[in-house]
Motif scaffolding. Sequence first.
Motif, PDB file in Angstrom:
ATOM      1  N   GLY A   1       0.854  -1.357  -0.120  1.00  2.40           N
ATOM      2  CA  GLY A   1       0.027  -0.050   0.002  1.00  2.40           C
ATOM      3  C   GLY A   1       0.903   1.383   0.080  1.00  2.40           C
ATOM      4  O   GLY A   1       0.571   2.112  -0.703  1.00  2.40           O
ATOM      5  N   TYR A   2       1.764   1.128   0.987  1.00  2.00           N
ATOM      6  CA  TYR A   2       2.816   2.356   0.925  1.00  2.00           C
ATOM      7  C   TYR A   2       3.472   2.596  -0.409  1.00  2.00           C
ATOM      8  O   TYR A   2       3.748   3.678  -0.928  1.00  2.00           O
ATOM      9  CB  TYR A   2       3.846   2.110   2.213  1.00  2.00           C
ATOM     10  N   LEU A   3       3.952   1.611  -1.142  1.00  2.00           N
ATOM     11  CA  LEU A   3       4.587   1.711  -2.403  1.00  2.00           C
ATOM     12  C   LEU A   3       3.580   2.154  -3.178  1.00  2.00           C
ATOM     13  O   LEU A   3       4.012   2.933  -4.148  1.00  2.00           O
ATOM     14  CB  LEU A   3       5.311   0.326  -2.718  1.00  2.00           C
ATOM     15  N   PHE A   4       2.489   1.895  -3.472  1.00  2.00           N
ATOM     16  CA  PHE A   4       1.514   2.429  -4.345  1.00  2.00           C
ATOM     17  C   PHE A   4       1.140   3.665  -4.046  1.00  2.00           C
ATOM     18  O   PHE A   4       1.042   4.365  -5.173  1.00  2.00           O
ATOM     19  CB  PHE A   4       0.042   1.286  -4.089  1.00  2.00           C
ATOM     20  N   CYS A   5       1.125   4.272  -2.702  1.00  2.00           N
ATOM     21  CA  CYS A   5       0.809   5.674  -2.479  1.00  2.00           C
ATOM     22  C   CYS A   5       2.162   6.436  -3.067  1.00  2.00           C
ATOM     23  O   CYS A   5       1.851   7.493  -3.804  1.00  2.00           O
ATOM     24  CB  CYS A   5       0.674   5.832  -1.169  1.00  2.00           C
ATOM     25  N   GLN A   6       3.556   5.764  -2.995  1.00  7.21           N
ATOM     26  CA  GLN A   6       4.582   6.300  -3.560  1.00  7.21           C
ATOM     27  C   GLN A   6       4.262   6.848  -5.024  1.00  7.21           C
ATOM     28  O   GLN A   6       4.654   7.746  -5.678  1.00  7.21           O
ATOM     29  CB  GLN A   6       5.945   5.880  -3.302  1.00  7.21           C
TER      30      GLN A   6
ATOM     31  N   ILE B   1       1.653   9.478  -6.390  1.00  9.15           N
ATOM     32  CA  ILE B   1       1.917  10.685  -6.195  1.00  9.15           C
ATOM     33  C   ILE B   1       3.300  10.872  -6.622  1.00  9.15           C
ATOM     34  O   ILE B   1       3.989  12.122  -6.485  1.00  9.15           O
ATOM     35  CB  ILE B   1       1.832  11.364  -4.731  1.00  9.15           C
ATOM     36  N   SER B   2       3.949  10.125  -7.525  1.00  2.03           N
ATOM     37  CA  SER B   2       5.305  10.466  -7.965  1.00  2.03           C
ATOM     38  C   SER B   2       5.329  11.402  -9.032  1.00  2.03           C
ATOM     39  O   SER B   2       4.327  11.769  -9.513  1.00  2.03           O
ATOM     40  CB  SER B   2       5.763   8.986  -8.558  1.00  2.03           C
ATOM     41  N   HIS B   3       6.540  11.903  -9.397  1.00  2.00           N
ATOM     42  CA  HIS B   3       6.827  12.803 -10.540  1.00  2.00           C
ATOM     43  C   HIS B   3       6.341  12.403 -11.731  1.00  2.00           C
ATOM     44  O   HIS B   3       5.389  13.327 -12.407  1.00  2.00           O
ATOM     45  CB  HIS B   3       8.021  13.202 -10.604  1.00  2.00           C
ATOM     46  N   GLU B   4       6.440  11.277 -12.009  1.00  2.00           N
ATOM     47  CA  GLU B   4       5.929  10.696 -13.028  1.00  2.00           C
ATOM     48  C   GLU B   4       4.378  10.516 -13.371  1.00  2.00           C
ATOM     49  O   GLU B   4       3.701  11.118 -14.404  1.00  2.00           O
ATOM     50  CB  GLU B   4       6.337   9.187 -13.362  1.00  2.00           C
ATOM     51  N   MET B   5       3.501  10.250 -12.237  1.00  2.00           N
ATOM     52  CA  MET B   5       2.192  10.337 -12.478  1.00  2.00           C
ATOM     53  C   MET B   5       1.711  11.777 -12.331  1.00  2.00           C
ATOM     54  O   MET B   5       0.836  12.023 -12.940  1.00  2.00           O
ATOM     55  CB  MET B   5       1.663   9.453 -11.089  1.00  2.00           C
ATOM     56  N   GLY B   6       2.199  12.623 -11.654  1.00  2.00           N
ATOM     57  CA  GLY B   6       1.950  13.794 -11.587  1.00  2.00           C
ATOM     58  C   GLY B   6       2.127  14.653 -13.099  1.00  2.00           C
ATOM     59  O   GLY B   6       1.128  15.378 -13.410  1.00  2.00           O
TER      60      GLY B   6
END
Length: 190
Positions: free
Chosen positions: A84-89, A92-97
């Motif tokens: 779950g934590y890795l999914f959150c990272q 909200i990553s630069h790539e997804m933004g």
Amino acid sequence: MTKTAPPGVSGFNWAEAQSAFLQGKIGMWLDGVGFAPPIENPEKSRVVGQVGYGIMPKGPKVQAAGTFGDGLGVVAASQKKEAGYLFCQWAISHEMGARLLQAGAGVPFRQSVLEDAKVREGVKMPGAWLDAVVGSGKISRLALPVIIPVTEFRDVYGVGLTNMIGGADPETELKAATAQFEPVLAKSEG
């Protein structure tokens, strides 16, 4: 709004407002930037290339753009906290933004994404839209107060707003809605 808006506007939600705007039936629409891509889609819109974008003008006291946001988290009871934590990272990553901004679907929470020249080159929306997004970020403020019983709030004040659009006295309607909602809010804060 009773004189210049489309019939039934008091019952409009975002979907009805967007539809009327896409059809060229209304001249101005204030909403979130993520609702803009269909406006520039020639398969869905009659107003492609005819829309201006801008930040909220300054009012008598302040210039502010309403900000809404979603959050991600992992509950304490999760059996897969690390995943779950890795999914959150990732989410909200630069790539997804960058993908969010380039699609015109919303505003990333990272200033670095907005300032990244390579990301900006890939934005498919008009330049004025991107300028409005960046400019709005600089004057953003929370658009809604934190109200736990938000459904009740919307119901109570929604009736008052609908009545006002129908011609009722705003002061009377807002006083009545406030009196009706105060006990609900007081109970939720305790």
